[in-house]
Design a protein around this motif. Structure first.
Motif, mmCIF file in Angstrom:
data_model
loop_
_atom_site.group_PDB
_atom_site.id
_atom_site.type_symbol
_atom_site.label_atom_id
_atom_site.label_comp_id
_atom_site.label_asym_id
_atom_site.label_seq_id
_atom_site.Cartn_x
_atom_site.Cartn_y
_atom_site.Cartn_z
ATOM 1 N N ASP A 1 -8.836 0.834 5.494
ATOM 2 C CA ASP A 1 -8.811 0.220 4.097
ATOM 3 C C ASP A 1 -8.124 -1.365 4.297
ATOM 4 O OD1 ASP A 1 -9.796 2.178 2.815
ATOM 5 O OD2 ASP A 1 -7.718 2.933 2.455
ATOM 6 N N GLN A 2 -7.196 -1.313 5.084
ATOM 7 C CA GLN A 2 -6.583 -2.863 5.590
ATOM 8 C C GLN A 2 -7.636 -3.842 6.122
ATOM 9 O OE1 GLN A 2 -4.299 0.109 5.936
ATOM 10 N NE2 GLN A 2 -4.110 -0.223 3.756
ATOM 11 N N ALA B 1 -2.205 -0.090 10.812
ATOM 12 C CA ALA B 1 -3.157 -0.006 9.701
ATOM 13 C C ALA B 1 -4.264 0.583 10.022
ATOM 14 C CB ALA B 1 -3.366 -1.724 9.724
ATOM 15 N N THR B 2 -4.839 1.017 8.538
ATOM 16 C CA THR B 2 -6.009 1.791 8.555
ATOM 17 C C THR B 2 -7.243 1.076 8.289
ATOM 18 O OG1 THR B 2 -5.803 2.223 6.341
ATOM 19 C CG2 THR B 2 -4.658 3.750 7.864
ATOM 20 N N GLU C 1 -0.301 2.369 6.407
ATOM 21 C CA GLU C 1 -1.219 1.466 5.701
ATOM 22 C C GLU C 1 -0.335 -0.035 5.457
ATOM 23 O OE1 GLU C 1 -0.634 4.386 5.053
ATOM 24 O OE2 GLU C 1 -2.680 5.395 4.824
ATOM 25 N N TYR D 1 0.702 -1.083 -0.114
ATOM 26 C CA TYR D 1 0.006 -0.267 -0.094
ATOM 27 C C TYR D 1 0.921 1.350 -0.143
ATOM 28 C CZ TYR D 1 -3.700 -3.263 1.525
ATOM 29 O OH TYR D 1 -4.634 -4.341 1.687
#
Length: 605
Positions: free
Chosen positions: A502-503, A499-500, A479, A474
């Protein structure tokens, strides 16, 4: 001795003022006929002094003391009884005598275990310098500012590997030992006593008003019992410090009753060291005189070097030899790290009172074995402020893994916690990403544990661990955090790094029915992580949050609401301190350094 033990209790336990007065009065009434009038009045007088030092003195918002350490955003002031962490910049020098007025608050008890003698914090300080550094110390400070060894010896800058060399009392007693060894044939006992008194007075002038030096001075003129009473009265909470416990602990324990009088001094001091500093070398008592002598030799040599303006080549040569000797393989292998269990200490005390000598040896061996090779799996979320550090120790210490290391400023705190939890070797160091609050102490950890394997890049692989999104890349460091999970005795633990969302959503796409028991929240509880869909999908029972709310306000209110709505119990290191999950085959429970406790089986299926 009855008066001594009563003062010891009042000194050690933090009563409220009303309870304190009630307990003191109760002691006086109980012992109305047991002790003579002189001792009764002495107890009441010293209790009043202790009450003043304990409550009235500390209720004031103005403190006076000596500056001992200066950091970019804080500095430490050592007062008569305590040390104070003052928030803000200080433009003066170490050893300045200053007056500080500000908002004084008691430091969280969690931090007391890792902050040396710092019991209070002062915010919004107003500082006035009462006395600058003496000319002698100013000259010495300028001469040694570029030499680390000289600063350790002459300015008493604490060094974890050589604590004895920076100890005031050991340096002074070491100087006296050198004088006694050199001039033994020329001095009578009376002359040496006068020299000893002069050296201690000079030490008080050089080192300022220090508890250890006051103790040495009092022992010249009074018996041990009277010295203990005076120290307990004038130095509240001194009964918690090694400077008090090492010289007097064994004496106090053996005088409790005739049954405790035969306790082994070596075992007692070993357990005391493990309990207070979480580290003890079997050679330490045997080599104490050598350490003391070396501290005296190095102090005299360094002081003469500064006075006559010579280079520190000789000091560096002696220190290098000394450090090599202390770091010898045999000494390191015979060292023990960790904290003895309360059950083990209680069993040893019972056997000391009632058991035979043979039983004592077996109990000590059992305590050492259980400390070196515990049967449980331990997952500890270490309290390193605004940062991450998680320690995982498998049964019998077969494998030890550290995930992240916290900020560089937390190196000392991290080191003491690793000692406290008995980490003598480290197999794997997993660094989720390069942010300093996760990777700030990587160099220190790899230097301390050279056998550790560093895992900091994808694809990652560690035995007993599963890395998620291991083949995906990413944009951005957060990320690309390494996300891992492990399963121990049927319980699944997941560690998200920073981690955000999205992950998180990618994980539930790949593993739609994946359940986790304990989730280490991503990004310290920031709103950029912990998506409600992710939490609903993995259904954790515990959510671990490592943060300092004063820094960025983590955990965010929306994250707290998400956890509450999903019936996830949130545990924060900022409130609970270090959070430990202990897993036995027959018992699983959680403990915290703020004395929290919960049996997991009643919560986790």
């Amino acid at each position: 001795m009855l008066v001594v033990y009563e003062l010891l209790l009042l000194n050690a336990v933090e009563f409220k003022p009303f309870i304190y007065c009630l307990v003191g009065l109760l002691f006086a009434l109980i012992n109305l006929k047991r002790i003579n009038r002189t001792h009764r009045y002495l107890f009441l007088l010293l209790s009043l002094v202790l009450f003043h030092q304990h409550y009235i003195y500390h209720s004031q918002d103005t403190i006076k003391g000596v500056v001992t350490t200066i950091n970019p955003y804080s500095y430490t002031v050592k007062g008569l009884n305590e040390s104070y962490l003052v928030k803000g910049e200080y433009e003066g020098q170490i050893h300045d005598y200053i007056e500080v007025t500000g908002e004084k608050t008691e430091v969280n008890k969690t931090y007391r275990q890792s902050m040396i003698r710092t019991q209070y914090q002062i915010d919004n300080p107003r500082v006035s310098t009462l006395k600058s550094m003496s000319f002698l110390k100013f000259k010495i400070s300028n001469e040694v500012k570029d030499n680390d060894w000289a600063k350790l010896i002459l300015l008493n800058e604490y060094h974890e590997d050589f604590p004895m060399l920076s100890s005031f009392s050991i340096q002074v007693s070491g100087v006296l030992l050198v004088i006694k060894c050199v001039f033994r044939r020329f001095l009578t006992e009376e002359q040496f006593k006068k020299i000893r008194c002069c050296v201690i007075v000079l030490g008080l002038f050089y080192f300022d008003f220090d508890f250890s030096l006051v103790r040495l001075m009092l022992l010249l003129f009074l018996n041990r019992e009277n010295v203990i009473m005076i120290l307990l009265a004038f130095f509240p909470k001194c009964s918690h410090s090694l400077s008090f416990l090492l010289p007097f602990g064994y004496f106090l324990y053996t005088n409790i009753s005739r049954r405790t009088s035969n306790a082994n001094r070596y075992i007692f001091n070993g357990l005391l060291m493990l309990h207070k500093v979480h580290k003890f070398s079997i050679f330490q008592p045997l080599t104490f005189r050598f350490h003391q002598f070396m501290a005296g030799v190095l102090f005299i040599a360094a002081l003469l070097t500064v006075i006559f303006g010579q280079s520190f080549i000789v000091i560096e040569f002696i220190m290098n030899l000394y450090s090599k000797c202390m770091n010898a393989t045999i000494i390191e292998r015979l060292g023990i790290v960790g904290t003895p269990s309360v059950v083990g200490i209680g069993l040893l005390v019972m056997i000391t009172i009632k058991g035979k000598d043979g039983y004592k040896k077996w109990v000590v061996l059992l305590m050492i074995f259980s400390g070196l090779f515990p049967l449980s799996t331990r997952v500890r979320y270490l309290d390193v402020g605004q940062g991450d550090a998680t320690l995982i120790q498998f049964p019998l210490n077969a494998m030890t893994v550290l995930i992240d290391t916290g900020k560089p400023s937390k190196e000392g705190m991290l080191s003491r916690m690793l000692n406290q939890y008995g980490v003598s070797k480290l197999d794997y160091l997993i660094v989720t990403h390069d942010d300093l609050d996760h990777s700030g102490n990587v160099e220190y950890i790899l230097e301390r544990y050279p056998e550790a394997t560093l895992i900091d890049k994808k694809p990652a692989s560690v035995p007993l661990f599963r890395f998620l999104l291991n083949d995906k890349t990413y944009q951005g460091d957060n990320e690309n955090s390494l996300i891992c999970e492990t399963e121990v005795q049927g319980l699944r633990f997941m560690f998200m790094g920073d981690a955000t969302r999205d992950q998180e959503l990618d994980i539930i796409k790949i593993l739609p029915h994946h359940q986790i028991d304990v989730l280490k929240l991503g990004h310290h509880g920031s709103k950029t992580s912990t998506d409600p869909l992710f939490v609903k999908s993995i259904q954790p029972r515990y959510g671990m949050i490592s943060s300092d709310p004063k820094t960025y306000g983590h955990p965010h209110a929306s994250v707290q609401r998400t956890l509450y709505n999903a019936n996830v119990r949130a545990l924060e290191t900022s409130k609970e301190g270090t959070i430990s999950i202990i897993l036995y085959p027959f018992l699983r429970y959680i403990t915290t350094s703020s004395h929290g406790f919960d049996i997991i089986e009643t919560v986790i299926r």
